[in-house]
Design an enzyme around this catalytic site. Sequence first.
Site, PDB file in Angstrom:
ATOM      1  N   ASP A 171       0.809  -1.211   0.000  1.00  0.00           N
ATOM      2  CA  ASP A 171       0.000   0.000   0.000  1.00  0.00           C
ATOM      3  C   ASP A 171       0.852   1.275   0.000  1.00  0.00           C
ATOM      4  O   ASP A 171       0.707   2.136   0.856  1.00  0.00           O
ATOM      5  CB  ASP A 171      -0.920  -0.054   1.231  1.00  0.00           C
ATOM      6  CG  ASP A 171      -1.834   1.150   1.342  1.00  0.00           C
ATOM      7  OD1 ASP A 171      -2.301   1.626   0.296  1.00  0.00           O
ATOM      8  OD2 ASP A 171      -2.074   1.604   2.475  1.00  0.00           O
ATOM      9  N   GLU A 400       3.834  -7.850   7.726  1.00  0.00           N
ATOM     10  CA  GLU A 400       2.552  -8.491   7.471  1.00  0.00           C
ATOM     11  C   GLU A 400       2.583  -9.687   6.532  1.00  0.00           C
ATOM     12  O   GLU A 400       1.785  -9.758   5.583  1.00  0.00           O
ATOM     13  CB  GLU A 400       1.540  -7.452   6.962  1.00  0.00           C
ATOM     14  CG  GLU A 400       1.238  -6.375   7.970  1.00  0.00           C
ATOM     15  CD  GLU A 400      -0.059  -5.614   7.671  1.00  0.00           C
ATOM     16  OE1 GLU A 400      -0.515  -5.644   6.512  1.00  0.00           O
ATOM     17  OE2 GLU A 400      -0.603  -5.003   8.605  1.00  0.00           O
ATOM     18  N   TYR A 457      -6.336  -2.910  13.056  1.00  0.00           N
ATOM     19  CA  TYR A 457      -7.236  -1.863  12.551  1.00  0.00           C
ATOM     20  C   TYR A 457      -8.666  -2.033  13.056  1.00  0.00           C
ATOM     21  O   TYR A 457      -9.617  -1.774  12.328  1.00  0.00           O
ATOM     22  CB  TYR A 457      -7.147  -1.817  11.015  1.00  0.00           C
ATOM     23  CG  TYR A 457      -5.822  -1.203  10.575  1.00  0.00           C
ATOM     24  CD1 TYR A 457      -5.672   0.174  10.502  1.00  0.00           C
ATOM     25  CD2 TYR A 457      -4.716  -2.001  10.286  1.00  0.00           C
ATOM     26  CE1 TYR A 457      -4.462   0.755  10.133  1.00  0.00           C
ATOM     27  CE2 TYR A 457      -3.499  -1.428   9.925  1.00  0.00           C
ATOM     28  CZ  TYR A 457      -3.377  -0.046   9.851  1.00  0.00           C
ATOM     29  OH  TYR A 457      -2.178   0.525   9.493  1.00  0.00           O
ATOM     30  N   GLU A 492       1.197  -0.656  14.127  1.00  0.00           N
ATOM     31  CA  GLU A 492       0.389   0.138  13.193  1.00  0.00           C
ATOM     32  C   GLU A 492      -1.020   0.152  13.731  1.00  0.00           C
ATOM     33  O   GLU A 492      -1.534  -0.903  14.141  1.00  0.00           O
ATOM     34  CB  GLU A 492       0.299  -0.525  11.808  1.00  0.00           C
ATOM     35  CG  GLU A 492       1.376  -0.173  10.848  1.00  0.00           C
ATOM     36  CD  GLU A 492       1.131  -0.761   9.450  1.00  0.00           C
ATOM     37  OE1 GLU A 492      -0.026  -0.822   8.995  1.00  0.00           O
ATOM     38  OE2 GLU A 492       2.129  -1.168   8.837  1.00  0.00           O
TER      39      GLU A 492
HETATM   40  C1  BDP Z   1      -1.268  -2.219   6.761  1.00  0.00           C
HETATM   41  C2  BDP Z   1       0.031  -2.105   5.974  1.00  0.00           C
HETATM   42  C3  BDP Z   1       0.357  -0.675   5.573  1.00  0.00           C
HETATM   43  C4  BDP Z   1      -0.879  -0.008   5.025  1.00  0.00           C
HETATM   44  C5  BDP Z   1      -1.940   0.024   6.127  1.00  0.00           C
HETATM   45  C6  BDP Z   1      -3.220   0.726   5.692  1.00  0.00           C
HETATM   46  O1  BDP Z   1       1.105  -2.634   6.720  1.00  0.00           O
HETATM   47  O2  BDP Z   1       1.399  -0.670   4.630  1.00  0.00           O
HETATM   48  O3  BDP Z   1      -0.650   1.264   4.517  1.00  0.00           O
HETATM   49  O4  BDP Z   1      -2.267  -1.305   6.449  1.00  0.00           O
HETATM   50  O5  BDP Z   1      -4.081   0.059   5.158  1.00  0.00           O
HETATM   51  O6  BDP Z   1      -1.851  -3.420   6.486  1.00  0.00           O
HETATM   52  O7  BDP Z   1      -3.333   1.922   5.860  1.00  0.00           O
END
Ligand code: BDP
Length: 579
Positions: A171, A400, A457, A492
């Site tokens: 991404d 990931e 997330y 993240e």
């Molecule tokens: C994660 C990835 C990252 C993406 C992020 C996203 O590690 O590179 O930019 O999600 O979706 O899965 O913002």
Amino acid sequence: MSTLYPQNNASRMMTDLGGIWDFRFQEDESWQPIAVPASYNDQNPDPRFRNYAGITEYRRKITVPAAWKGFRFCLRFDAVAHSARIMLNGREIAAHRGGFLPFEVELNGLMEAGETAELTVETDNRINHNTLPIGTEGETAFFGSDNPGIPAVEAGKKLQEERGVNRPAFDFFNYTGIQRPVRLIATPRSFIRDITLVPSLNGDVRYSVETAGPEDTIRVEILDAEERCAAQGEGREGTLHISQPCLWEPWPGIPYLYTARITYGEDLYEQAFGIREVRVEGTRFLINGKPFRFHGPCKHEDSPFHGRGTDPCLNVTDINLYHWLNANCFRTSHYPYAEEMYQLCDREGIVIVDETPAVGMWASEQYGWNLADYHLQVLADMIARDRNHPCVVMWSLGNEPDTDTLPDKAYEYWHSLYEAAHRLDPQDRPVTVVGCQNRYEREKVIKSMDVVLINRYYGWYNLSGDLEAAKYAFRIELDWWAKQQKPLILSEYGADTIAGLHGAVAEMFTEEYQVAYYEAMSECLDERDFVIGEMPWNFADFATCQGPMRVGGNRKGLFTRDRRPKMAAHWFRERWKTF
Ligand code: BDP
């Protein structure tokens, strides 16, 4: 391959080849101007610059100064993405695979001092299952909806395949070209090839020096920050002792730096280093014996105009914004960054988790791709390049990968790299690989690392917009991790946010939602002692390839792409004041 960062000193000389070069796509006749170093993609409104998948050529004249007679001279490329062929007067003299690490090409025997030649650099930006990062050829875009089975859509995809599609399995925009500096460098014929420094808190500094040439004597002098001699010795390897050493402490401490001045024959090299110790003990991460809590957003090398191109002004600005945020670290998501950034972080006390470009390995088929040898090579080259930096406190093998579909195969693959990283690093830093949101209870890789790094997330990609449900779910997962008794970093977490979009009700994409999301996640993190870090995704908005989930790129930045703070940046600045 190790290659020392170029230095201009009493023994060594260099010419920076940055500027405007000639450029063309391989099938073109005519040349056009292009800036080096920078990604080529944003330098021209012609859509080919954004979409091209294939070989491009860069060209310029180089002259070895007549004064370099008697020296060893070479070209040093800090990084060319993703692979390069180097030609001198039309003849291939070197090739290199991988877009984020440096390589050197010796010119002695090919050119005389005082001579001029035509240098051509062919770059190839295609990515596939044999490159790092991973790309897909003829498959669906990352985050695209591919509506499988609908005949008309399938026919459209077939057309794309015939035209040749090459898409990132990651991404971020596939920026490419000569993105980091190129230099002509000169060293004495007998020269210092490499230096390894392993400092300890008691002031002992173990060193070894690799050289090329017939000379015997190697002198090592350690200078303190005031350039006073703190220790000295002779020999290829040994241990020197600094009495009452000043330690390298992460920000807001003093990141004290020493310099090892090595002389060998006519050659001289000065390597900065810091005395600091990194250790994992139970669920704690210790720097110099004190628990360290990671807090700072992950980054990208990304900015308008330059793309992924090295820009010292941007680096200084970014690190000053880290200070403004009261942040103390970042992860080099998702590839090793330019060397200048590590030098800056050494100096500014910002801690780095250093990551290989192994991103996009989210298919279980990866374990049949024969990538292991190349991945190991890249890991070894990254460690060789970065091992003397005090700012680097942990290695990340990648981002990931799929680790839960074939748990045993995944374990085998990632554990041989894990062991290699420990073996290859003379400072033996902790090693990790970053886990994606998956079936954590059945996978074996992430939980076996020295520190658990997970990307989550909740409240964004799942349980979208429902922060109560997100907290509920995240707590269930954290209860499970608590039982593993490992230190954990949320490496993240984030929410796409359009700067300037507001709502009295905190709904997705508003600045209010981004703040509410981070409040909710922080509530869960703050309850747990084994959580030793938080790395919001991302420091700034960044470019990606097109897709239905991306509005002019990924908007999860705490800052906009031009580095203006969103509300969440102010929120973290307050939160991290007391960390
Ligand atoms: C994660 C990835 C990252 C993406 C992020 C996203 O590690 O590179 O930019 O999600 O979706 O899965 O913002």
